[in-house]
Design a protein around this motif. Structure first.
Motif, mmCIF file in Angstrom:
data_model
loop_
_atom_site.group_PDB
_atom_site.id
_atom_site.type_symbol
_atom_site.label_atom_id
_atom_site.label_comp_id
_atom_site.label_asym_id
_atom_site.label_seq_id
_atom_site.Cartn_x
_atom_site.Cartn_y
_atom_site.Cartn_z
ATOM 1 N N ALA A 67 0.793 -1.229 -0.013
ATOM 2 C CA ALA A 67 -0.202 0.222 -0.051
ATOM 3 C C ALA A 67 0.707 1.200 0.065
ATOM 4 O O ALA A 67 0.711 2.357 -0.795
ATOM 5 C CB ALA A 67 -0.915 -0.071 1.236
ATOM 6 N N ALA A 68 1.868 1.179 0.648
ATOM 7 C CA ALA A 68 2.751 2.505 0.802
ATOM 8 C C ALA A 68 3.476 2.565 -0.595
ATOM 9 O O ALA A 68 3.930 3.829 -0.918
ATOM 10 C CB ALA A 68 3.866 2.186 1.847
ATOM 11 N N ALA A 69 3.834 1.590 -1.308
ATOM 12 C CA ALA A 69 4.439 1.686 -2.480
ATOM 13 C C ALA A 69 3.571 2.159 -3.631
ATOM 14 O O ALA A 69 3.880 2.817 -4.439
ATOM 15 C CB ALA A 69 4.892 0.094 -2.919
ATOM 16 N N ILE A 70 2.198 1.687 -3.236
ATOM 17 C CA ILE A 70 1.281 2.490 -4.278
ATOM 18 C C ILE A 70 1.152 3.949 -4.171
ATOM 19 O O ILE A 70 1.112 4.802 -5.131
ATOM 20 C CB ILE A 70 0.062 1.457 -4.123
ATOM 21 N N GLY A 71 1.061 4.244 -2.922
ATOM 22 C CA GLY A 71 0.890 5.891 -2.850
ATOM 23 C C GLY A 71 1.969 6.610 -2.231
ATOM 24 O O GLY A 71 1.681 7.757 -2.624
ATOM 25 N N LEU A 72 2.993 6.148 -1.955
ATOM 26 C CA LEU A 72 4.190 6.909 -1.584
ATOM 27 C C LEU A 72 5.565 6.670 -2.207
ATOM 28 O O LEU A 72 6.506 7.273 -1.954
ATOM 29 C CB LEU A 72 4.335 6.693 0.126
ATOM 30 N N SER A 73 5.526 5.971 -3.107
ATOM 31 C CA SER A 73 6.823 5.456 -3.952
ATOM 32 C C SER A 73 7.471 6.679 -4.568
ATOM 33 O O SER A 73 8.530 6.437 -4.733
ATOM 34 C CB SER A 73 6.440 4.112 -4.794
ATOM 35 N N SER A 74 6.747 7.805 -4.729
ATOM 36 C CA SER A 74 7.368 8.663 -5.636
ATOM 37 C C SER A 74 8.116 9.602 -4.624
ATOM 38 O O SER A 74 8.967 10.550 -5.049
ATOM 39 C CB SER A 74 6.048 9.864 -6.102
ATOM 40 N N LEU A 75 7.951 9.432 -3.422
ATOM 41 C CA LEU A 75 8.878 10.188 -2.215
ATOM 42 C C LEU A 75 10.299 9.623 -2.560
ATOM 43 O O LEU A 75 10.611 8.524 -2.563
ATOM 44 C CB LEU A 75 8.325 9.784 -0.989
ATOM 45 N N SER A 76 11.338 10.590 -2.277
ATOM 46 C CA SER A 76 12.540 10.493 -2.540
ATOM 47 C C SER A 76 13.269 9.470 -1.422
ATOM 48 O O SER A 76 14.227 8.748 -1.661
ATOM 49 C CB SER A 76 13.638 11.639 -2.582
ATOM 50 N N SER A 77 12.531 9.455 -0.424
ATOM 51 C CA SER A 77 13.086 8.699 0.952
ATOM 52 C C SER A 77 12.446 7.443 1.256
ATOM 53 O O SER A 77 12.245 7.089 2.142
ATOM 54 C CB SER A 77 13.109 9.565 2.118
ATOM 55 N N PHE A 78 11.534 6.947 0.088
ATOM 56 C CA PHE A 78 10.663 5.912 0.276
ATOM 57 C C PHE A 78 11.004 4.775 0.794
ATOM 58 O O PHE A 78 10.768 4.294 1.776
ATOM 59 C CB PHE A 78 9.930 5.643 -1.140
ATOM 60 N N TYR A 79 12.154 4.260 0.305
ATOM 61 C CA TYR A 79 13.046 2.968 0.707
ATOM 62 C C TYR A 79 13.637 3.119 2.066
ATOM 63 O O TYR A 79 13.820 2.023 2.592
ATOM 64 C CB TYR A 79 13.909 2.571 -0.321
ATOM 65 N N PHE A 80 13.947 4.206 2.422
ATOM 66 C CA PHE A 80 14.631 4.312 3.781
ATOM 67 C C PHE A 80 13.910 4.767 4.918
ATOM 68 O O PHE A 80 14.090 4.516 5.984
ATOM 69 C CB PHE A 80 15.679 5.550 3.533
#
Length: 340
Positions: A94-107
């Protein structure tokens, strides 16, 4: 005041997938989990039909002994652990769908979402865990799998193991808290989860679909080393579509209509097991058939169902002809890939 079994069953029937009976029983974590998963994807809600009497009895027992707290460590539960892993992955997706555009997504965003999902399951019922340690485990694992579509799987596993190691009994029950305050907290948590999803689905639909397909495909590629597990996973993922097709006049009753399923296989190209099975049904061959046998059956069916040979039933012939063509192309491609 004790909780009523009749009221609990009534709320279960009227709004069970939304967790209304858990709100009534003061199990807010369980209620939020049900709201975010529609009753554990329907399965958990149905299973609770037999568990509600025990839940009501336990809540009433706790009310009588509200000044007492349980010490020690709760027994390990494989079901709870699997639930933690599954919901952690679910929150990560769900986070990948809605927030993956954030530069700090994976961290930041991904480990935070996975860790919160794991802790939510760990806090269901009379148990809880250490949120700080669970999040630390998620944040330490995330950089190791940076940029990978299935990174939420190892993060969820690590966070779930940490949550299990720090499990304990909950000391504070919220059954006597103000209901409006409890609903306010649940509502904020629900909006925090669904808000980014709704935004992404409505305003960035193509990217959302692409990411979901890529994540599912990557997961199935990993499971391809275990054919039985991979096939079972495919069937579980396709179950909602099968149900919809069944009620709309298709599905298992029309398995021979291969090109309708092609739309799903184009969405996730890794559905090879199911795709091969469907193609074999259309051509009437075994899954171990040679390329010559596939070609032979294809030519025989083309002769039978070619539109030029069926002018008295053109629509039916064209339908079957398209199915045969699609199944032949899919089966020959799968066969050639295995020989590489």
């Amino acid at each position: 005041m004790g909780k009523s079994l009749i009221v609990a069953y009534g709320l279960w029937a009227l709004g069970g997938p939304l967790g209304l009976h858990h709100i009534y029983l003061g199990r807010d974590s369980h209620a939020l989990l049900w709201m975010l998963t529609l009753g554990g994807f329907g399965i958990g809600w149905m299973w609770e039909f037999w568990k509600i009497p025990a839940l009501v009895f336990h809540v009433n027992k706790q009310e009588k002994k509200k000044n007492l707290t349980r010490d020690g460590e709760p027994p390990a539960s494989p079901i709870r652990f699997m639930g933690q892993v599954a919901i952690g992955i679910y929150f990560g997706l769900a986070a990948a769908i809605g927030l993956s555009s954030l530069s700090s997504f994976y961290f930041v965003a991904l480990p935070l979402a996975v860790g919160l999902g794991v802790h939510l399951v760990a806090s269901v019922g009379e148990q809880t865990s250490n949120l700080k340690n669970t999040l630390i485990a998620a944040f330490l694992t995330s950089p190791i799998f940076y940029g990978r579509a299935v990174s939420m799987i190892p993060i969820s596993l690590t966070a779930s193991m940490t949550a299990q190691q720090h499990r304990r009994y909950r000391h504070n029950q919220n059954t006597n808290e103000n209901l409006s305050l409890r609903l306010y907290r649940i509502g904020l948590a629900y909006l925090a989860f669904t808000g980014p999803l709704a935004y992404s689905a409505l305003l960035n639909t193509s990217r959302t679909v692409s990411y979901v397909a890529g994540s599912i495909g990557a997961m199935l590629d990993i499971l391809s080393f275990f054919p039985a597990v991979s096939a079972l996973t495919e069937r579980a993922l396709l179950l909602p579509y099968r149900a919809w097709m069944l009620f709309s006049g298709g599905g298992p009753l029309r398995d021979q209509y291969f090109h309708e399923w092609e739309k799903i296989y184009e969405f996730v190209a890794s559905f090879q097991n199911e795709k091969e099975e469907m193609a074999c049904k259309v051509l009437g061959v075994d899954s171990k058939a040679t390329l010559d046998e596939i070609n032979q059956h294809y030519r025989e069916l083309v002769k039978i169902w070619h539109p030029d040979h069926n002018r008295h039933r053109p629509e039916e012939a064209e339908q079957h002809f398209l199915e045969i063509q699609a199944a032949y192309e899919a089966l020959t491609k799968i066969w050639k890939n295995r020989k590489l």
